[in-house]
Write a protein that holds these residues in place. Structure first.
Motif, PDB file in Angstrom:
ATOM      1  N   ALA A 109      -2.602   5.831  -3.845  1.00  0.00           N
ATOM      2  CA  ALA A 109      -1.230   5.529  -4.283  1.00  0.00           C
ATOM      3  C   ALA A 109      -1.173   4.927  -5.674  1.00  0.00           C
ATOM      4  O   ALA A 109      -0.072   4.807  -6.241  1.00  0.00           O
ATOM      5  CB  ALA A 109      -0.556   4.593  -3.285  1.00  0.00           C
ATOM      6  N   GLU A 110      -2.302   4.513  -6.234  1.00  0.00           N
ATOM      7  CA  GLU A 110      -2.371   3.986  -7.600  1.00  0.00           C
ATOM      8  C   GLU A 110      -1.359   2.857  -7.849  1.00  0.00           C
ATOM      9  O   GLU A 110      -0.843   2.702  -8.946  1.00  0.00           O
ATOM     10  CB  GLU A 110      -2.161   5.101  -8.612  1.00  0.00           C
ATOM     11  N   TYR A 111      -1.063   2.093  -6.812  1.00  0.00           N
ATOM     12  CA  TYR A 111      -0.138   0.952  -6.890  1.00  0.00           C
ATOM     13  C   TYR A 111       1.287   1.371  -7.275  1.00  0.00           C
ATOM     14  O   TYR A 111       2.080   0.564  -7.762  1.00  0.00           O
ATOM     15  CB  TYR A 111      -0.654  -0.108  -7.868  1.00  0.00           C
ATOM     16  N   ARG A 112       1.640   2.645  -7.013  1.00  0.00           N
ATOM     17  CA  ARG A 112       2.975   3.136  -7.330  1.00  0.00           C
ATOM     18  C   ARG A 112       3.914   3.078  -6.128  1.00  0.00           C
ATOM     19  O   ARG A 112       5.120   3.239  -6.283  1.00  0.00           O
ATOM     20  CB  ARG A 112       2.898   4.584  -7.827  1.00  0.00           C
ATOM     21  N   LYS A 113       3.375   2.903  -4.924  1.00  0.00           N
ATOM     22  CA  LYS A 113       4.181   2.925  -3.710  1.00  0.00           C
ATOM     23  C   LYS A 113       3.815   1.753  -2.797  1.00  0.00           C
ATOM     24  O   LYS A 113       2.696   1.224  -2.849  1.00  0.00           O
ATOM     25  CB  LYS A 113       3.977   4.233  -2.943  1.00  0.00           C
ATOM     26  N   LEU A 114       4.779   1.394  -1.938  1.00  0.00           N
ATOM     27  CA  LEU A 114       4.498   0.385  -0.928  1.00  0.00           C
ATOM     28  C   LEU A 114       3.402   0.850   0.023  1.00  0.00           C
ATOM     29  O   LEU A 114       2.498   0.093   0.369  1.00  0.00           O
ATOM     30  CB  LEU A 114       5.759   0.079  -0.116  1.00  0.00           C
TER      31      LEU A 114
END
Length: 698
Positions: free
Chosen positions: A179-184
């Protein structure tokens, strides 16, 4: 309700109302309901998959499978060729093609960033009418998740039944959903009865890697999760679940979190027909918590390893809006819980955790704790009931192997007075191996048990050492048998003060409560030491004032020429009073100093000895001051102090809803005020009396 119990419950309510505001911050979810329990744990299917997911770079694929065993490499090459013609490039695309129950998706080795899902919401999805949580995300309904599946989720699996998703590599790291810290959430499975995840990795989210919600029947098999702000695995309001051979690390809360598991055993004793969730052969390490279970009800965790976390495992009733509270009926057996001594609060202190998640360095070992816990603890039960811990190995947890403390119901949002002391009951700790590694090496825990004293029906195995209180109720041969039990509605007062202070941790504000040893306070800096020092200074001053007054009276008596009317009996009585007060003062001041040392060392035996010395002073002082109401009150206070020492060192006094420490503490406050009045100079008609009369008054 009996009057004393009602008063005690009101006291618990008052303490609950004082709970720090930070206690409201935790995992927040839409209102959910438990499944009806008609499902079952899904079984792995081995037939050919219905849908294939792969990337297109053949050279990269061949590099990834080059080291596989020959038969597995050939299978993957065959599937890759098929996938180029008939498969899809993203897991979400395959999920969207599932059109009937019982389908299987195979994901071939590769890195899946799910680029189409990364786009920020637009149109109606950018303006959803939903409440924002304290953590900065919206609490979306199921219908809103269906309408806007990628507002929060990289991969959204919604309403699919009996779906199997399996990586085809040699191990979980061959298939990575990132998720590359883009999503919960990396993968969300919502109302997906019978779902089966196998042999893949999900990573790098601002909340949770793999999230299973409101599902009856799921399996998590050989799945790795890592590097998340909150949880590795989160399964919530679900039943018939299985975690097996999984691994999780690098998470700011729990690696494994079976929260609000179906509350199928509520109201039962220790006779449990089945468990809602089974967790076996998993490893959870290098997290804030290896295992976290708010309302972790009816969970059977066995043959797992929880190590190198701040805390190995917790189950609790701390957070509101979690169905199934208070937590109950977890069974932990044959687990290895060791070396849980990480202290990740340093990353909160130095500002690392204030950076955006992608810049914190999770991949290099940074963990940003989202919860306030005592590092160095094996297992914490914070307000749980009917939990059983048996045949576990716990070693080298520098704080404590086990912690147990109660949580007033107001903390979880319930105002019913009758429920305020309904946690920390009937927990059993039996046949665990403490302080010895499986190799036989002696690796002791800091202490075996830390218990706040609240609850009824709790018991521990024989042979536990270094506990607080020093004497614990013992488990009988069969549940619910025990000996030396107690029924306490409130914990020890100093421990309540400590828990209240330490609970003021706030990750979002980087607030680390001063005075709490969970966050680095030690020796004189600990709140227990400061409370002991404050009390000792007050009582020490009073002791000195009584001693000074006694010596002044003696000097006046001895300075009277020829006795000058002082009756012999009065003079001898004065000398006896002086000796009692002097000896008692020495003993008492020694006890008060020792009490501070004991608090700094967190040693219940030293505390008990200190109390006995202080009791000796009270009894001597009361005897010297007789007759009079104040004198008898002082003696009674001394006897209560002896009872408090007995309660801490020898055995909990049964049949009382409050420990003697509470009664002694309250009466000591009254006594100090009375002593000040007693010592205060008074304008009397002593000038008209003989020296002997004045000695009698003194």
């Amino acid at each position: 309700m009996r009057p004393l119990r009602r008063i005690t419950v009101l006291a618990a309510l008052a303490l609950a109302l004082l709970a720090p505001a930070g206690a409201a911050l935790a995992h927040e979810e839409r209102p959910v309901t438990f499944p009806d329990g008609s499902g079952s744990v899904p079984v792995l299917r081995t037939e050919d998959p219905d849908l294939l997911v792969c990337k297109t770079d053949r050279a990269d694929f061949e590099r990834r499978v080059a080291g596989f065993p020959a038969d597995l490499r050939e299978r993957n090459l065959r599937l890759f060729a098929d996938c180029q013609e008939n498969g899809v490039r993203h897991l979400q695309e395959a999920v969207d093609r599932v059109d009937e129950p019982g389908m299987t998706i195979a994901i071939l080795p590769g890195l899946y960033r799910e680029e189409p899902s990364q786009a920020p919401p637009t149109g109606e999805c950018a303006r959803l009418p939903a409440r924002w949580s304290d953590w900065g995300y919206q609490i979306l309904s199921y219908e809103q998740q269906v309408l806007c599946p990628h507002n929060q989720n990289l991969v959204a699996i919604l309403g699919k039944e009996n779906l199997q998703i399996e990586g085809t590599g040699a191990g979980p790291l061959d298939v990575i959903v990132d998720a590359e810290y883009r999503k919960l959430n990396a993968i969300r499975a919502d109302r997906t009865n019978g779902i089966y995840f196998r042999n893949l990795t999900a990573q790098r989210t601002t909340f949770n890697s793999l999230y299973v919600l409101e599902t009856d029947g799921f399996a998590i098999d050989r799945v790795l999760t890592r590097w998340n702000d909150e949880y590795g695995f989160l399964t919530f309001a679900s039943d018939h679940g299985l975690y097996t051979d999984c691994e999780s690390y690098g998470n700011g809360d729990g690696g494994l979190y079976p929260g609000s598991a179906s509350n199928i055993n509520d109201g039962r004793g220790h006779d449990v027909p089945r468990y809602a969730i089974e967790i076996r052969r998993c490893k959870s390490h290098d997290n804030a918590l290896g295992y976290s279970g708010t309302a972790g009800d009816s969970v059977w965790a066995h043959d797992n390893e929880f190590y190198d976390n701040m805390v190995g495992a917790t189950m609790d009733s701390l957070w509101p809006d979690h169905p199934g509270l208070p937590q109950n009926h977890a069974l932990f057996e044959n687990n290895k819980i060791y070396d849980n001594n990480r202290d990740y609060y340093r990353f909160t202190r130095d500002g690392t955790c204030s950076r955006p998640p992608a810049e914190r360095g999770y991949e290099q070992g940074v963990v940003c704790p989202q919860v306030g816990v005592p590092p160095g603890t094996g297992v914490i039960v914070a307000g749980g009931n009917h939990n059983v811990f048996r045949n576990n190995h716990l070693w080298n947890n520098r704080g404590a192997a086990f912690q147990l403390f109660g949580v007033p119901a107001f903390i979880r949002g319930e105002g019913d007075l009758a429920k305020q002391a309904d946690t920390s009951n009937h927990n059993r700790f039996e046949a665990n191996v403490l302080g010895v590694a499986p190799t036989g090496e002696r690796r002791p825990n800091g202490r075996d048990v830390w218990w706040d004293g609240q609850g009824t029906g709790n018991c521990w195995q024989p042979g536990v050492a270094l506990t607080t209180p020093a004497a614990l109720p013992r488990c009988g041969a069969r549940a619910p048998e025990l000996s030396g039990g107690s029924d306490r509605l409130l914990a020890e007062p100093v421990k309540i003060a400590k828990l209240f202070l330490c609970s003021d941790f706030n990750a979002a504000q980087a607030r680390l409560p001063a005075g709490c040893d969970w966050f680095g306070a030690s020796g004189p800096g600990r709140v227990e030491t400061q409370l002991a020092l404050g009390g000792s200074l007050v009582l020490g001053l009073v002791a000195v004032l009584f001693w000074v007054r006694a010596h002044r009276a003696a000097r006046r008596r001895r300075g009277t020429p020829g006795g000058n009317g002082v009756p012999p009996g009065v003079g001898e009585a004065g000398e006896r009073r002086l000796r009692l007060i002097s000896a008692g003062s020495v003993v008492g001041l020694t006890g008060l100093a020792l009490d501070v040392v004991a608090a700094a060392m967190d040693d219940p035996y030293l505390t008990g000895v200190a109390l006995l010395l202080v009791a000796g002073w009270s009894i001597c002082l009361g005897a010297a001051l007789r007759p009079g109401a104040f004198a008898w009150f002082t003696i009674v206070l001394g006897l209560l102090t002896v009872a408090d020492a007995y309660d801490r060192m020898v055995g909990l006094i049964p049949l009382i809803p409050l420990g003697p420490g509470w009664i002694r503490g309250l009466l000591t406050g009254v006594w100090v005020l009375w002593a000040v009045v007693h010592l205060a100079p008074r304008r009397t008609r002593t000038e008209e009396k003989t020296p002997g009369d004045r000695e009698a008054v003194a």
